[in-house]
Design a protein around this motif. Structure first.
Motif, PDB file in Angstrom:
ATOM      1  N   TRP A   1       4.252  11.405   4.715  1.00  0.00           N
ATOM      2  CA  TRP A   1       4.693  10.191   5.609  1.00  0.00           C
ATOM      3  C   TRP A   1       5.991   9.836   5.577  1.00  0.00           C
ATOM      4  CZ3 TRP A   1       2.223  10.915   0.915  1.00  0.00           C
ATOM      5  CH2 TRP A   1       2.491   9.703   0.021  1.00  0.00           C
ATOM      6  N   GLU A   2       6.505   9.092   6.587  1.00  0.00           N
ATOM      7  CA  GLU A   2       7.803   8.448   6.595  1.00  0.00           C
ATOM      8  C   GLU A   2       8.752   9.453   6.305  1.00  0.00           C
ATOM      9  OE1 GLU A   2       7.896   5.910   8.701  1.00  0.00           O
ATOM     10  OE2 GLU A   2       6.031   4.965   8.243  1.00  0.00           O
TER      11      GLU A   2
ATOM     12  N   ASP B   1      11.722  -0.322   8.437  1.00  0.00           N
ATOM     13  CA  ASP B   1      10.562  -0.163   7.657  1.00  0.00           C
ATOM     14  C   ASP B   1       9.415   0.981   8.262  1.00  0.00           C
ATOM     15  OD1 ASP B   1       9.999  -1.992   9.724  1.00  0.00           O
ATOM     16  OD2 ASP B   1       8.587  -3.110   8.645  1.00  0.00           O
ATOM     17  N   GLY B   2       8.261   1.137   7.796  1.00  0.00           N
ATOM     18  CA  GLY B   2       7.390   1.983   8.253  1.00  0.00           C
ATOM     19  C   GLY B   2       6.597   1.873   9.518  1.00  0.00           C
ATOM     20  N   ALA B   3       5.861   2.573  10.115  1.00  0.00           N
ATOM     21  CA  ALA B   3       5.140   2.405  11.230  1.00  0.00           C
ATOM     22  C   ALA B   3       3.855   1.543  11.266  1.00  0.00           C
ATOM     23  CB  ALA B   3       4.661   3.787  11.839  1.00  0.00           C
ATOM     24  N   ILE B   4       3.580   0.883  12.178  1.00  0.00           N
ATOM     25  CA  ILE B   4       2.557  -0.318  12.301  1.00  0.00           C
ATOM     26  C   ILE B   4       1.160   0.642  12.422  1.00  0.00           C
ATOM     27  CG2 ILE B   4       2.608  -0.124  14.937  1.00  0.00           C
ATOM     28  CD1 ILE B   4       1.253  -2.787  14.752  1.00  0.00           C
TER      29      ILE B   4
ATOM     30  N   ALA C   1       2.395   1.066   7.406  1.00  0.00           N
ATOM     31  CA  ALA C   1       3.433   1.289   6.339  1.00  0.00           C
ATOM     32  C   ALA C   1       4.524   0.385   6.559  1.00  0.00           C
ATOM     33  CB  ALA C   1       3.833   2.664   6.551  1.00  0.00           C
ATOM     34  N   MET C   2       4.514  -0.835   7.660  1.00  0.00           N
ATOM     35  CA  MET C   2       5.569  -1.677   7.730  1.00  0.00           C
ATOM     36  C   MET C   2       5.598  -2.628   6.634  1.00  0.00           C
ATOM     37  SD  MET C   2       3.447  -3.614  10.758  1.00  0.00           S
ATOM     38  CE  MET C   2       1.753  -3.960  10.584  1.00  0.00           C
ATOM     39  N   ARG C   3       6.638  -3.182   6.301  1.00  0.00           N
ATOM     40  CA  ARG C   3       7.036  -3.977   5.258  1.00  0.00           C
ATOM     41  C   ARG C   3       6.507  -5.493   5.569  1.00  0.00           C
ATOM     42  NH1 ARG C   3       8.317  -2.092  -0.125  1.00  0.00           N
ATOM     43  NH2 ARG C   3       9.240  -3.994  -0.201  1.00  0.00           N
ATOM     44  N   VAL C   4       5.602  -6.077   4.766  1.00  0.00           N
ATOM     45  CA  VAL C   4       5.229  -7.410   4.967  1.00  0.00           C
ATOM     46  C   VAL C   4       5.657  -8.285   4.054  1.00  0.00           C
ATOM     47  CG1 VAL C   4       3.365  -6.639   6.642  1.00  0.00           C
ATOM     48  CG2 VAL C   4       3.017  -6.684   4.415  1.00  0.00           C
ATOM     49  N   ARG C   5       5.783  -9.507   4.210  1.00  0.00           N
ATOM     50  CA  ARG C   5       5.961 -10.612   3.273  1.00  0.00           C
ATOM     51  C   ARG C   5       4.732 -10.768   2.296  1.00  0.00           C
ATOM     52  NH1 ARG C   5       8.250 -15.692   6.717  1.00  0.00           N
ATOM     53  NH2 ARG C   5      10.327 -15.049   7.212  1.00  0.00           N
ATOM     54  N   ASP C   6       3.658 -11.018   2.829  1.00  0.00           N
ATOM     55  CA  ASP C   6       2.302 -11.016   2.012  1.00  0.00           C
ATOM     56  C   ASP C   6       1.645  -9.581   1.971  1.00  0.00           C
ATOM     57  OD1 ASP C   6       2.720 -13.997   1.583  1.00  0.00           O
ATOM     58  OD2 ASP C   6       1.982 -14.180   3.896  1.00  0.00           O
TER      59      ASP C   6
END
Length: 615
Positions: free
Chosen positions: A260-261, A372-375, A379-384
């Motif tokens: 992945w990625e 960042d990564g794919a929705i 895999a996207m980078r999130v705050r929470d």
């Protein structure tokens, strides 16, 4: 104000390279009967003005001017605020000469020969629709694969039905395996998504077949899952994986056959020769040409495809043909260039500019980076953290991203950035702000691409920093219901792609499909942005709906602006290219629920009338 003093007209003249002053005078004379009488000339005596016009009239015979074609229509949406709706457009060669009513254009001809073409008399004309961010190679290869996806795919060959749960997916995968002619033939399938289809590993695929290579291409196109036979056949073993860069090695699992990625980018050179055979490439790209024309596209762009001259040449073989109904532009992948040539990044990037030909071209002064990564992979980078824990993945870690961004920023490039999560967007905006503070640039138009999860404070910051957005509104339709329960939770899932906030804040935005991440149908994207209806039929975050005008601009003028091409395309004004989409209804006034169903009659591309072939 006279036409020659109108700023929009003056800009059109600056971008239209007439060979002589005489031709400029001819165009102005045809465009308006009072072209040279302006408010700025009020101090000139009337007699002098009249004499000047008479002198001008003797300089040429209007009968010698080229013939103009006037197209009357039911309605023409110009996206020119001074003249938003007209009923006729005059075209000379590949450019727009004038707009107005039929009677106005006839009266303005002033002796120049013209013909009236009634082909569009009952149609609605919009500016040519733009596929602002799509992937022709990826589209072609996935659409000629075995499609087992989370939604129906409506293709020229028919409808490929969805597989929405694990049992449907496994049954379809088994059927795909059984229908192949030999036990050793490669099986490539695209569309798998674990939230809908359940877990899938190398051992699961080995139970499907141990004699044929099986390559499962994730719905995101950012992941592969392969069986043991594929690993053996394509030389992906422990030694190969251990030799990958650190990030790619960490995003690889040989035991599960899952990459992945960064891991996906690491193994794709091994898998691509099997996936992208000459026959599959040709068939796939010819599909792309038919599909985009059928959906009214007059210009396309791919930001950041695979960095390979060989693959670009293969795409040119189909997409560069002179008779094609659209041009396609490519923006180089700065991630790969900077990684391979850290000390000569700009000179190596400039070498890529010669890779296009004919109807394809590399876009100068533009580059693509990845945050960042794919929705689709969550895999996207999130705050929470996600509901199941974790904060997602980087494609370019922050230090690598900053180094590459700084190099291209200092060289004056427009930087397009793949970014999906709010933490990923924080990193991108921090980098933009740092560069603005150390090396300010006016109208840099850094493009934040996709923008699945974002927050209100980031919208304000994007406006302040001059960042523009290229958004994919299909995420809401396809994923909001599922991600409300698995991954993001209801609030983040419903507020994905917050176009309402961006439009109210005045952040310039365009819409894209990222085909095959969404169907490459601009009217469908407009529909998704305006309605925000999910697959269950509910409306997700109604206050984040775009206006109809904003959504139409998102696939026309806004898309042109994001590509720095608004002086040539995106609206129907004199001097721009004659690129139109010909529709059976008006997307600004038709029932909002029916925007996606408006039939496309065809296009006008640089003056050429191109009806869609009907099967």
């Amino acid at each position: 104000m006279c036409v020659m003093c109108n700023p929009a007209f003056a800009e059109a003249f600056r971008n239209y390279n007439f060979p002589s002053r005489r031709q400029i005078l001819k165009l102005a004379a045809v465009t308006t009967a009072s072209a040279f009488v302006c408010e700025a000339a009020t101090s000139v005596p009337a007699q002098a003005q009249e004499a000047s016009l008479q002198d001008l009239a003797t300089q040429f015979d209007r009968k010698d001017l080229p013939r103009v074609t006037i197209y009357p229509a039911k309605e023409i949406i110009t996206l020119d605020p001074d003249k938003p709706s007209v009923t006729a457009v005059a075209v000379l060669g590949d450019r727009i000469l004038a707009v107005g009513s039929l009677d106005e254009l006839k009266s303005l001809s002033d002796g120049q020969p013209y013909v009236i073409d009634e082909t569009f008399a009952g149609k609605v004309i919009t500016p040519g629709l733009i596929a602002q961010h799509d992937h022709p190679l990826l589209t072609g290869l996935t659409m000629v694969s075995e499609i087992i996806a989370i939604e129906d795919w409506v293709l020229p060959s028919g409808v490929v039905p969805s597989a929405s749960n694990p049992s449907q997916y496994r049954a379809r995968l088994a059927d795909a395996n059984a229908k192949l002619k030999t036990s050793t033939e490669l099986l490539v399938t695209w569309g798998y998504h674990p939230v809908f289809h359940g877990p899938l590993t190398r051992s699961d695929l080995d139970r499907i077949s141990s004699t044929r290579p099986i390559i499962v291409w994730h719905r995101s196109a950012h992941e592969f899952i392969v069986n043991s036979k594929a690993l053996d056949a394509y030389g992906i073993d422990a030694a190969f994986v251990s030799g990958l860069p650190d990030g790619a090695r960490k995003q690889s699992s040989l035991a599960d056959g899952h990459f992945w990625e960064g891991g996906m980018f690491g193994v794709i050179p091994k898998l691509l020769p099997a996936i992208a055979t000459p026959d599959r490439l040709r068939r796939g790209l010819e599909f792309v040409v038919r599909y985009y024309h059928a959906n009214g596209v007059t210009l396309g762009c791919e930001p950041g495809g695979l960095f390979s001259k060989q693959l670009q040449v293969a795409q040119n073989a189909v997409l560069s043909r002179a008779g094609n109904p659209f041009r396609f532009y490519f923006i180089p992948d700065g991630k790969s260039i900077n990684a391979a040539f850290p000390d000569t990044t700009i000179s190596e990037t400039e070498k890529v500019l010669g890779w296009g030909e004919g109807m394809t071209a590399m876009m100068p002064g533009a580059i693509k980076l990845f945050a960042d990564g794919a929705i689709y992979s969550l895999a996207m980078r999130v705050r929470d953290p996600y509901l199941g824990g974790g904060h997602g993945e980087w494609i370019m870690d922050p230090d690598f991203f900053a180094r590459a961004f700084n190099i291209y920023w200092d060289a004056g490039y427009q930087i397009h950035v793949h970014v999906n999560g709010d933490a990923g967007l924080d990193m991108v905006l921090d980098t933009v702000e740092t560069n603005m503070r150390r090396h300010p640039r006016y109208d840099h138009r850094t493009v934040a691409i996709h923008l699945a999860v974002s927050q209100k404070d980031q919208v304000v910051r994007m406006k302040r920093l001059g960042v523009v957005v290229s958004a994919n509104p299909y995420y809401v339709r396809a994923l909001a219901d599922a991600y409300a329960e698995d991954g993001l939770g209801p609030e983040r899932a419903d507020n994905m792609v917050r176009l309402g906030d961006m439009e109210r804040a005045g952040v310039p935005f365009s819409l894209h499909s990222d085909m095959p991440m969404a169907p490459g149908q601009p009217l469908f994207l407009m529909h998704c942005a305006v309605n925000r209806t999910t697959v269950s039929g509910r409306v997700a975050a109604p206050d984040q709906r775009a206006t109809r005008l904003g959504a139409l601009k998102g696939v026309t003028l806004g898309a042109a602006h994001s590509l720095r091409m608004e002086n040539d395309i995106g609206s129907i004004v004199p001097g721009k290219l004659a690129n139109f989409s010909i529709l059976e209804d008006n997307p600004l006034t038709v029932d909002a629920a029916k925007i996606k169903d408006i039939p496309v009659w065809g296009t006008v591309f640089e003056g050429r009338v191109l009806p869609v072939a009907r099967s």
